[in-house]
Design an enzyme around this catalytic site. Structure first.
Site, short mmCIF file in Angstrom:
data_model
loop_
_atom_site.label_atom_id
_atom_site.label_comp_id
_atom_site.label_asym_id
_atom_site.label_seq_id
_atom_site.Cartn_x
_atom_site.Cartn_y
_atom_site.Cartn_z
N CYS A 30 -25.94 -46.68 -2.42
CA CYS A 30 -26.05 -46.19 -0.95
C CYS A 30 -26.49 -47.42 0.02
CB CYS A 30 -27.19 -45.40 -0.81
SG CYS A 30 -27.77 -45.19 0.81
N CYS A 33 -29.58 -47.65 2.06
CA CYS A 33 -30.64 -47.65 1.09
C CYS A 33 -31.07 -49.15 0.63
CB CYS A 33 -30.41 -46.92 -0.15
SG CYS A 33 -30.02 -45.24 0.07
#
Length: 102
Positions: A30, A33
């Protein structure tokens, strides 16, 4: 204080901590993230009064489901075992700190 890798085996000790807890739900793949992760690391190092943990949603799907995680990154602040604040997406450090202080 370093970031704790939270899993189903140690979650209850994290949940029952007498400190305010910050949980970062993330995945290695991600992009957002990876933007939030260094901020979470900084908060852990600079604020030993908080217990900071990261939960990989791919390896800890059970915990992610228990928190109703639909998008990542999701940051969850807990006090006395209860969720007091949560936010989804890449957010700036001051906003994360405000979650913990609020």
């Amino acid at each position: 204080m370093s970031v704790l890798n939270v899993n189903k085996n140690n979650y209850y000790s994290v949940k029952n901590s007498n400190r305010t807890v910050l949980l970062d739900f993330y995945a290695d793949w991600c992009g957002p993230c990876r933007m939030v992760s260094p901020l979470v690391d900084e908060i852990a190092e600079e604020n030993p009064e908080y217990l900071v943990g990261k939960i990989n949603v791919d390896s800890e799907a059970e915990l992610a489901q228990a928190f109703g995680i639909a998008s990542i990154p999701t940051l969850v602040a807990m006090k006395n075992g209860r969720v007091v604040s949560r936010t989804t997406g890449a957010v700036p450090k001051p906003q994360i700190l405000a979650m913990l202080e609020g």
